[in-house]
Design a protein around this motif. Structure first.
Motif, PDB file in Angstrom:
ATOM      1  N   VAL A 119       0.821  -1.216   0.000  1.00 47.64           N
ATOM      2  CA  VAL A 119       0.000   0.000   0.000  1.00 47.64           C
ATOM      3  C   VAL A 119       0.852   1.261   0.000  1.00 47.64           C
ATOM      4  O   VAL A 119       0.339   2.352  -0.276  1.00 47.64           O
ATOM      5  N   TRP A 120       2.134   1.148   0.312  1.00 45.47           N
ATOM      6  CA  TRP A 120       3.003   2.340   0.385  1.00 45.47           C
ATOM      7  C   TRP A 120       3.920   2.446  -0.831  1.00 45.47           C
ATOM      8  O   TRP A 120       4.246   3.538  -1.283  1.00 45.47           O
ATOM      9  N   GLN A 121       4.418   1.330  -1.328  1.00 40.86           N
ATOM     10  CA  GLN A 121       5.325   1.241  -2.470  1.00 40.86           C
ATOM     11  C   GLN A 121       6.617   2.025  -2.255  1.00 40.86           C
ATOM     12  O   GLN A 121       7.012   2.863  -3.070  1.00 40.86           O
ATOM     13  N   PHE A 142       4.103   9.421   2.247  1.00 34.73           N
ATOM     14  CA  PHE A 142       2.994   8.514   2.520  1.00 34.73           C
ATOM     15  C   PHE A 142       2.069   8.420   1.323  1.00 34.73           C
ATOM     16  O   PHE A 142       1.834   9.409   0.603  1.00 34.73           O
ATOM     17  N   SER A 143       1.518   7.242   1.133  1.00 35.79           N
ATOM     18  CA  SER A 143       0.617   7.014   0.009  1.00 35.79           C
ATOM     19  C   SER A 143      -0.738   7.659   0.286  1.00 35.79           C
ATOM     20  O   SER A 143      -1.069   8.051   1.412  1.00 35.79           O
ATOM     21  N   SER A 144      -1.530   7.773  -0.742  1.00 37.14           N
ATOM     22  CA  SER A 144      -2.866   8.367  -0.609  1.00 37.14           C
ATOM     23  C   SER A 144      -3.767   7.516   0.278  1.00 37.14           C
ATOM     24  O   SER A 144      -4.661   8.041   0.946  1.00 37.14           O
ATOM     25  N   CYS A 145      -3.534   6.220   0.280  1.00 41.30           N
ATOM     26  CA  CYS A 145      -4.343   5.353   1.148  1.00 41.30           C
ATOM     27  C   CYS A 145      -4.100   5.671   2.612  1.00 41.30           C
ATOM     28  O   CYS A 145      -5.043   5.737   3.403  1.00 41.30           O
ATOM     29  N   LEU A 146      -2.847   5.865   3.000  1.00 45.20           N
ATOM     30  CA  LEU A 146      -2.541   6.184   4.385  1.00 45.20           C
ATOM     31  C   LEU A 146      -3.018   7.580   4.749  1.00 45.20           C
ATOM     32  O   LEU A 146      -3.338   7.852   5.911  1.00 45.20           O
ATOM     33  N   ARG A 147      -3.076   8.479   3.748  1.00 40.04           N
ATOM     34  CA  ARG A 147      -3.521   9.846   4.009  1.00 40.04           C
ATOM     35  C   ARG A 147      -5.042   9.947   4.180  1.00 40.04           C
ATOM     36  O   ARG A 147      -5.541  10.977   4.626  1.00 40.04           O
ATOM     37  N   GLU A 148      -5.754   8.909   3.818  1.00 39.52           N
ATOM     38  CA  GLU A 148      -7.210   8.973   3.910  1.00 39.52           C
ATOM     39  C   GLU A 148      -7.696   9.152   5.343  1.00 39.52           C
ATOM     40  O   GLU A 148      -8.784   9.671   5.577  1.00 39.52           O
ATOM     41  N   VAL A 150     -13.411   4.998   6.975  1.00 33.26           N
ATOM     42  CA  VAL A 150     -13.480   4.283   5.694  1.00 33.26           C
ATOM     43  C   VAL A 150     -12.125   4.423   5.009  1.00 33.26           C
ATOM     44  O   VAL A 150     -11.750   5.501   4.540  1.00 33.26           O
ATOM     45  N   ILE A 151     -11.368   3.311   4.946  1.00 36.25           N
ATOM     46  CA  ILE A 151     -10.031   3.290   4.344  1.00 36.25           C
ATOM     47  C   ILE A 151     -10.072   2.302   3.183  1.00 36.25           C
ATOM     48  O   ILE A 151     -10.478   1.140   3.354  1.00 36.25           O
ATOM     49  N   SER A 152      -9.645   2.739   2.015  1.00 40.03           N
ATOM     50  CA  SER A 152      -9.742   1.895   0.820  1.00 40.03           C
ATOM     51  C   SER A 152      -8.797   0.701   0.876  1.00 40.03           C
ATOM     52  O   SER A 152      -9.105  -0.355   0.337  1.00 40.03           O
ATOM     53  N   CYS A 153      -7.645   0.859   1.527  1.00 40.86           N
ATOM     54  CA  CYS A 153      -6.660  -0.225   1.557  1.00 40.86           C
ATOM     55  C   CYS A 153      -6.768  -1.107   2.800  1.00 40.86           C
ATOM     56  O   CYS A 153      -5.870  -1.911   3.068  1.00 40.86           O
ATOM     57  N   ASP A 154      -7.835  -0.960   3.572  1.00 40.48           N
ATOM     58  CA  ASP A 154      -7.965  -1.763   4.779  1.00 40.48           C
ATOM     59  C   ASP A 154      -8.137  -3.244   4.458  1.00 40.48           C
ATOM     60  O   ASP A 154      -7.735  -4.100   5.246  1.00 40.48           O
ATOM     61  N   ASP A 188      -6.434  -0.464  13.889  1.00 43.72           N
ATOM     62  CA  ASP A 188      -7.242   0.661  14.350  1.00 43.72           C
ATOM     63  C   ASP A 188      -6.721   1.915  13.642  1.00 43.72           C
ATOM     64  O   ASP A 188      -5.719   2.510  14.055  1.00 43.72           O
ATOM     65  N   TRP A 189      -7.420   2.319  12.568  1.00 45.50           N
ATOM     66  CA  TRP A 189      -6.935   3.425  11.754  1.00 45.50           C
ATOM     67  C   TRP A 189      -7.056   4.762  12.468  1.00 45.50           C
ATOM     68  O   TRP A 189      -6.414   5.734  12.072  1.00 45.50           O
ATOM     69  N   CYS A 190      -7.882   4.838  13.513  1.00 45.21           N
ATOM     70  CA  CYS A 190      -7.973   6.093  14.254  1.00 45.21           C
ATOM     71  C   CYS A 190      -6.726   6.363  15.092  1.00 45.21           C
ATOM     72  O   CYS A 190      -6.503   7.496  15.527  1.00 45.21           O
ATOM     73  N   LYS A 191      -5.929   5.335  15.339  1.00 43.82           N
ATOM     74  CA  LYS A 191      -4.722   5.489  16.148  1.00 43.82           C
ATOM     75  C   LYS A 191      -3.448   5.479  15.315  1.00 43.82           C
ATOM     76  O   LYS A 191      -2.344   5.385  15.876  1.00 43.82           O
ATOM     77  N   ILE A 192      -3.560   5.548  14.001  1.00 42.32           N
ATOM     78  CA  ILE A 192      -2.370   5.578  13.163  1.00 42.32           C
ATOM     79  C   ILE A 192      -1.687   6.930  13.306  1.00 42.32           C
ATOM     80  O   ILE A 192      -2.322   7.975  13.476  1.00 42.32           O
ATOM     81  N   SER A 193      -0.360   6.911  13.285  1.00 40.38           N
ATOM     82  CA  SER A 193       0.434   8.124  13.431  1.00 40.38           C
ATOM     83  C   SER A 193       1.382   8.223  12.238  1.00 40.38           C
ATOM     84  O   SER A 193       2.168   7.300  11.976  1.00 40.38           O
ATOM     85  N   LEU A 194       1.300   9.359  11.517  1.00 36.51           N
ATOM     86  CA  LEU A 194       2.151   9.617  10.350  1.00 36.51           C
ATOM     87  C   LEU A 194       3.045  10.805  10.667  1.00 36.51           C
ATOM     88  O   LEU A 194       2.555  11.905  10.946  1.00 36.51           O
ATOM     89  N   VAL A 195       4.360  10.578  10.630  1.00 35.77           N
ATOM     90  CA  VAL A 195       5.320  11.606  11.038  1.00 35.77           C
ATOM     91  C   VAL A 195       6.353  11.768   9.930  1.00 35.77           C
ATOM     92  O   VAL A 195       6.942  10.785   9.464  1.00 35.77           O
ATOM     93  N   ASP A 196       6.555  13.007   9.519  1.00 38.53           N
ATOM     94  CA  ASP A 196       7.635  13.371   8.598  1.00 38.53           C
ATOM     95  C   ASP A 196       8.700  14.091   9.424  1.00 38.53           C
ATOM     96  O   ASP A 196       8.513  15.238   9.830  1.00 38.53           O
TER      97      ASP A 196
END
Length: 442
Positions: free
Chosen positions: A170-172, A212-218, A235-239, A249-257
């Protein structure tokens, strides 16, 4: 076709992931990289050979074995290294993510195995040589919370490989590493109930070199943020690519740059006098100390207050004993008429006190409460408690006496009779004739 794709994904992961998985087969050296997950399995089967076999031949025992791990010379492990073993019949696992500050320092971990059947121990050393890597830190880091996994299940090489393969699809990214794994209990989570095969949950942090991919950004969309605030699944397309094995649990995902993270520098206050510097060494006082005489301090502390108290005692004694006038001197200075008057007053007072002791006078009936037999009420006395008795005369005259009767008094023969006066007493309205009869019998 589907099996071919999964096999290819595993091969790609084996070529890119540099997570170290090692087995414990005695004293050995391992070389993990800073910022990359390190996993070391302590196998019970290997340590069984260190203990004597069962007494009966032909029996294969399953001895309960537990492990104790600590940094050599210290009672605990380094802060970045964790250890877990669920039961004495399962393998132990050392895992953690070393940081750049540990690079170039050999960390020796003492591993002690305890056989709970024979109470014997076996010890081995694990030398961890942390290496630096140019690829770390990877700039884009994502942390996932997996609800249906325990930490020891996630640390297995097959399960961790499947998860990294799903993330790579999902990230490539070109490079993908597992950075750290943390149990939900270490993040303040609660122990799950032992029903329905509930799991405690685990946090897995991975890093990549591409955004991050668009799926993770959703998950950052306003719609999904609203659903998370209402405790609903976003609602996550890549789930669906994770749902077969991992419940995230997508509500607890953390994306850090980390390129956009502003470093925070904490300035420390300048230490004052008497505070050692941060890396200062303790310099104890010299052992050759001079002896000190405390006799002068003793005199100042104890003798001086005692001397002052003694002087005050003599002054008080002289004032009370030597400066008294005495009774004789006082009488010599007092006029005779005053002494006689004072003496007569004392004699009169003593006589009145002695007479008052011999009196046996009962309270008059007029001072007692009266009970009304008809109404049942208690009538207060004629003279209340606050009645002023000092205004009454000490001796009553004949005119003040009430209820008196006059009776004749018998004299010797030849004399006339005279009348004597007695006080007539009444009790509840009935006159008492006892005194009259006694008077007549004289």
């Amino acid at each position: 076709m589907k099996s071919t794709r999964s096999a290819a994904a595993v091969l790609v992961w084996l070529g890119t992931v540099v997570t170290i998985l090692s087995r414990s087969h005695g004293d050995r050296n391992v070389y993990p990289s800073a910022g990359v997950l390190f996993v070391h399995v302590l196998e019970r089967e290997y340590f069984k050979g260190e203990f004597p076999p069962y007494p009966k031949s032909g029996e294969t025992g399953n001895d309960p074995i537990t492990f104790n791990t600590n940094l050599m010379g210290y009672p605990d492990r380094p802060g970045w290294l964790r250890y877990i073993q669920r039961t004495p019949h399962s393998d132990g696992v050392l895992y953690g993510s070393p940081t750049a500050e540990h690079v170039g320092k050999a960390t020796i971990i003492e591993i002690t195995a305890y056989n709970r059947r024979t109470f014997e121990t076996a010890r081995h050393n694990l030398v961890i040589n942390i290496m630096a890597t140019e690829e770390f830190p990877l700039p884009f880091q994502a942390e996932f919370y997996i609800k249906n996994m325990n930490v020891e299940e996630m640390l297995a090489s097959e399960v961790l490989g499947d998860f990294l393969g799903a993330v790579k699809n999902v990230w490539q990214p070109e490079r993908l590493n597992a950075i750290n794994i943390t149990s939900a209990l270490d993040r303040g989570g609660r122990v799950p109930l032992p029903i329905n095969n509930l799991k405690e949950g685990v946090y897995v942090m991975v890093g990549a070199d591409v955004p991050f991919s668009s799926c993770l950004r959703e998950v950052e969309s306003p719609h999904n943020q609203l659903r998370c605030s209402q405790e609903m699944e976003p609602v996550i397309s890549c789930d669906k690519k994770f749902r077969a094995q991992f419940h995230i649990d997508w509500c607890k995902i953390s994306l850090v740059d980390i390129n956009k993270v502003v470093p925070i520098y904490i300035t420390r206050a300048d230490p004052g006098n008497g505070i050692l510097p941060e890396f200062g060494e303790y310099d104890p006082p010299s052992e050759s100390l001079k002896a000190r005489d405390f006799f002068a301090d003793f005199l100042i502390t104890l003798a001086v207050p005692s001397a002052v108290a003694l002087v005050l005692f003599f002054i008080l004694g002289y004032t009370m004993c030597c400066r008294r006038e005495g009774v004789e001197k006082r009488n010599m200075q007092t006029p005779d008429i005053q002494l006689v008057h004072h003496s007569s007053i004392q004699k009169s007072s003593k006589e009145l006190r002695s007479m008052s002791k011999n009196r046996e006078i009962s309270w008059p009936l007029s001072t007692l409460p009266v009970f009304n037999p008809v109404s049942g009420e208690v009538v207060p006395p004629i003279h209340p408690d606050n009645y002023e008795t000092t205004s009454m005369p000490l001796m009553q005259t004949q005119t003040n006496l009430q209820n008196q009767i006059t009776i004749p008094q018998q004299r010797p023969s030849g004399d006339n009779y005279v009348m004597s006066t007695f006080r007539r007493l009444e009790v509840n309205g009935i006159p008492e004739e006892r005194k009259v009869a006694e008077a007549l019998n004289l």
